[in-house]
Design a protein around this motif. Structure first.
Motif, short mmCIF file in Angstrom:
data_model
loop_
_atom_site.label_atom_id
_atom_site.label_comp_id
_atom_site.label_asym_id
_atom_site.label_seq_id
_atom_site.Cartn_x
_atom_site.Cartn_y
_atom_site.Cartn_z
N LEU A 215 31.30 38.36 41.03
CA LEU A 215 32.33 39.34 40.64
C LEU A 215 33.71 38.84 41.06
CD1 LEU A 215 33.34 42.11 39.64
CD2 LEU A 215 32.92 42.98 41.93
N LEU A 216 33.82 38.40 42.33
CA LEU A 216 35.14 37.96 42.82
C LEU A 216 35.62 36.74 42.03
CD1 LEU A 216 34.48 38.45 46.65
CD2 LEU A 216 35.92 39.87 45.18
N ALA A 217 34.71 35.81 41.77
CA ALA A 217 35.09 34.61 41.00
C ALA A 217 35.50 34.99 39.58
CB ALA A 217 33.91 33.63 40.97
N THR A 218 34.82 36.00 39.01
CA THR A 218 35.15 36.44 37.65
C THR A 218 36.55 37.04 37.61
OG1 THR A 218 32.83 36.86 37.20
CG2 THR A 218 34.40 37.94 35.73
N MET A 219 36.88 37.83 38.64
CA MET A 219 38.22 38.44 38.67
C MET A 219 39.29 37.34 38.71
SD MET A 219 37.95 41.97 40.80
CE MET A 219 37.90 41.35 42.44
N ILE A 220 39.02 36.28 39.48
CA ILE A 220 40.01 35.20 39.58
C ILE A 220 40.16 34.50 38.22
CG2 ILE A 220 40.58 32.99 40.67
CD1 ILE A 220 39.08 33.96 43.17
N SER A 221 39.03 34.14 37.60
CA SER A 221 39.14 33.42 36.32
C SER A 221 39.74 34.31 35.23
CB SER A 221 37.77 32.88 35.88
OG SER A 221 37.54 31.64 36.51
N PHE A 222 39.43 35.60 35.27
CA PHE A 222 40.04 36.53 34.30
C PHE A 222 41.57 36.49 34.47
CE2 PHE A 222 42.06 40.68 33.85
CZ PHE A 222 41.88 40.90 32.48
N SER A 223 42.02 36.62 35.71
CA SER A 223 43.47 36.64 35.96
C SER A 223 44.09 35.31 35.54
CB SER A 223 43.75 36.89 37.45
OG SER A 223 42.99 37.98 37.88
N ASN A 224 43.37 34.23 35.75
CA ASN A 224 43.91 32.92 35.39
C ASN A 224 43.96 32.75 33.87
OD1 ASN A 224 44.41 32.30 37.99
ND2 ASN A 224 42.51 31.17 38.32
N GLU A 225 42.98 33.32 33.17
CA GLU A 225 43.01 33.21 31.71
C GLU A 225 44.21 33.99 31.16
OE1 GLU A 225 39.50 32.74 28.88
OE2 GLU A 225 39.79 34.90 28.94
N ILE A 226 44.45 35.16 31.73
CA ILE A 226 45.62 35.95 31.31
C ILE A 226 46.90 35.17 31.63
CG2 ILE A 226 46.95 38.08 31.82
CD1 ILE A 226 44.47 38.64 30.12
N ALA A 227 46.93 34.52 32.80
CA ALA A 227 48.11 33.74 33.20
C ALA A 227 48.37 32.62 32.19
CB ALA A 227 47.91 33.15 34.59
N ASN A 228 47.30 31.96 31.78
CA ASN A 228 47.47 30.84 30.86
C ASN A 228 48.01 31.30 29.51
OD1 ASN A 228 46.49 29.39 32.97
ND2 ASN A 228 44.43 29.13 32.13
N LEU A 229 47.64 32.53 29.12
CA LEU A 229 48.21 33.08 27.88
C LEU A 229 49.68 33.42 28.10
CD1 LEU A 229 47.79 34.01 24.96
CD2 LEU A 229 47.09 36.23 25.84
N CYS A 230 49.99 34.06 29.22
CA CYS A 230 51.39 34.42 29.52
C CYS A 230 52.28 33.18 29.49
CB CYS A 230 51.51 35.09 30.90
SG CYS A 230 50.81 36.73 30.94
N SER A 231 51.72 32.05 29.93
CA SER A 231 52.55 30.85 30.04
C SER A 231 53.01 30.33 28.67
CB SER A 231 51.85 29.76 30.85
OG SER A 231 50.80 29.24 30.11
N VAL A 232 52.45 30.87 27.58
CA VAL A 232 52.96 30.45 26.26
C VAL A 232 53.69 31.61 25.56
CG1 VAL A 232 51.26 28.61 25.95
CG2 VAL A 232 50.75 30.91 25.08
N ILE A 233 53.93 32.70 26.28
CA ILE A 233 54.70 33.82 25.67
C ILE A 233 56.08 33.84 26.33
CG2 ILE A 233 54.71 36.27 25.08
CD1 ILE A 233 51.75 36.41 25.85
N GLU A 234 57.07 33.53 25.57
CA GLU A 234 58.41 33.42 26.14
C GLU A 234 58.85 34.72 26.81
OE1 GLU A 234 61.12 31.55 23.45
OE2 GLU A 234 62.75 31.98 24.87
#
Ligand code: UDX
Ligand code: UDX
Length: 453
Positions: A215-234
């Protein structure tokens, strides 16, 4: 109680010193003579807050470190198995657990009284009952449930906070093959403050541990996936996005007084350059393989690992956005340990990052408050890597700084930079610095270079 602990690694030694502090008589057994010599001289073989003082307090009094497993078991009523359970590239490697069970079983031959054997190592569901128990019976010639009991008692110890987590647990999971095993195991925790105790069978105890870490690892990867999307939204910064998500009252409850509670798990819903350590990576992979063997594909957990494997390279991607050619660049890497408060570098994101920078021809300086990179086996074949003596040195005369570990010491970066004429680009892999306080700032989940000037 008199307790033998087989495997004096991070989990075993923490268990040993903490149980000693609660009044039990402890034998810490390890096959590594040097480790035992070190522990016997009162020096922990690894860095862990609070460990050294507890070890010095109890060694040669309530705690004996020894390589003699037979003698230790003869003198005790309960034995814990705390040897490592690494991932062998395909599945969980149970060879250390099996070897320990065999040795314990053979020692039990000479023990007259009832003895309880408890698995504390993280093992896949069924291991305690279907692997450890039969080995113990075979090696001892005795019968489980009659001559000895078998329990499973997972650990929930965060490296760096392990002593405190052990002494002030959030839960105690008592797994056992029968009521007698559970009763003895629970008795060991009597001196602990009253907390939720779960009495379950061994398989459930094993599954609780894997599910917690997954669960804890999933929360981290979820947040990182969202971060990676944010990094291409100006114009969008993941810190603002997740900050807004955290305010959901189901995540951060509002008390009747109006005060908001920020539970500590919220930090797992922050983005970064990936998780590492001796648990999350190997445990999630082991559970995926366990599911596969039973015809259940763990698709979310497969992706948790895939996102995490890629996450350190997001730091390199951010760097190349600003410096398309890394060859010959002078780069500092801040933090080698997989997390603050430990000298453990197992599965640290710093390893793929340093290897990649080195392969691309950067001149790398590294700085970690505890870990010395130069003397570290992992980096011994890299020739363009040097050790910075201080944080200030690491910030000086470099093109970019990659912050990998959330060490508290790194909060001083804005202050140190203020005294410098030229400023490197800071790439924040933990989003721990205020971007407005840094002249050239990039971070995981941030689209552009942020310039405060
Ligand atoms: C622990 C757990 O037990 C593991 O399952 C959990 O998921 C993570 O933490 P850790 O304490 O990190 O592992 O293990 P490690 O530092 O590798 O220490 C294990 C010790 O056991 C070593 O000192 C090793 O020498 C010792 N050992 C191993 C034995 O004494 N006998 C053996 O047969 C095998
Ligand atoms: C973990 C579990 O927390 C513990 O309950 C279990 O028994 C063993 O595994 P540990 O690996 O020591 O403990 O550390 P933890 O603090 O959970 O961090 C694991 C990894 O996740 C680290 O690489 C850390 O940097 C990363 N992490 C942690 C994040 O990326 N964000 C966070 O908010 C917390």
């Amino acid at each position: 109680m008199r307790i033998t602990i087989v495997g004096a690694g991070f989990v075993g030694l923490t268990t040993g010193v903490c149980f000693a502090d609660k009044g039990h008589k402890i034998y810490c057994v390890d096959m590594d003579k040097d480790k035992i010599a070190k522990i016997s001289s009162g020096v922990p073989p690894f860095f862990e807050k609070g460990m050294e003082s507890l070890l010095k307090k109890h060694i040669h009094k309530d705690l004996t470190a020894t390589t003699d497993l037979k003698e230790a078991i003869k003198n005790s009523n309960v034995t814990f198995i705390t040897v490592g359970t690494p991932f062998d590239g395909k599945q969980i490697d149970l060879s250390y657990v099996k070897a320990a069970a065999r040795e314990i079983g053979s020692a039990l031959k000479e023990v007259k009284d009832y003895h309880l054997v408890v698995v504390k190592s993280t093992v896949t569901p069924g291991t305690t009952d279907e692997v450890v128990l039969p080995i113990l019976e075979e090696a001892s010639g005795k019968t489980a449930g009659k001559d000895f009991g078998v329990g499973m008692n997972p650990e929930f110890l965060r490296e760096g906070e392990a002593v405190d987590d052990f002494l002030n647990p959030d839960r105690i999971v008592i797994g056992g093959m029968d009521a007698k095993s559970r009763e003895i195991l629970e008795g060991l925790y009597q001196g602990f403050k009253s907390i939720d105790v779960m009495r379950v069978d061994n398989k459930t105890a094993e599954m609780i541990k894997y599910t917690s870490n997954s669960l804890l690892a999933t929360m981290i990867s979820f947040s990182n996936e969202i971060a990676n999307l944010c990094s291409v939204i100006e114009g969008v910064d993941v810190v603002d996005v997740l900050g807004g998500v955290h305010l959901d009252k189901r995540l951060s409850p509002i008390m009747p007084t109006g005060e908001r509670v920020h539970p500590s798990f919220i930090t797992y819903l922050e983005s970064g350059c990936g998780f590492g350590g001796s648990c999350f990576p190997k445990d999630v992979k082991a559970l995926v393989n366990f599911g596969e063997n039973r015809g259940v594909r763990m698709e979310i957990l497969e992706k948790v690992i895939a996102v995490n494997n890629n996450q350190p390279f997001q730091m390199i991607a951010l760097l190349t956005k600003h410096f398309p050619n890394i060859q010959g660049l002078k780069i500092s890497v801040l933090g080698i340990a997989f997390k603050p408060g430990t000298d453990d570098i197992r599965e640290s994101p710093s390893i793929p990052i340093i290897n990649e920078l080195s392969a691309k021809g950067a001149a790398i300086k590294v700085f970690d408050p505890i870990v010395q990179a130069e003397s570290n086996e992992t980096f011994k074949d890299l020739n363009n890597i040097s050790q910075a003596e201080t944080l200030e040195d690491a910030l000086t005369d470099v093109d970019a700084v990659l912050l990998i570990t959330r060490w508290k010491e790194f909060e001083k970066i804005p202050e140190l930079l203020r005294c410098m004429k030229t400023h490197p680009l800071i790439i924040d892999g933990r989003r721990m610095l205020k971007k407005s306080e840094i002249s050239k700032y990039m971070g995981i989940g941030l689209n552009q270079i942020y310039s405060s000037s």
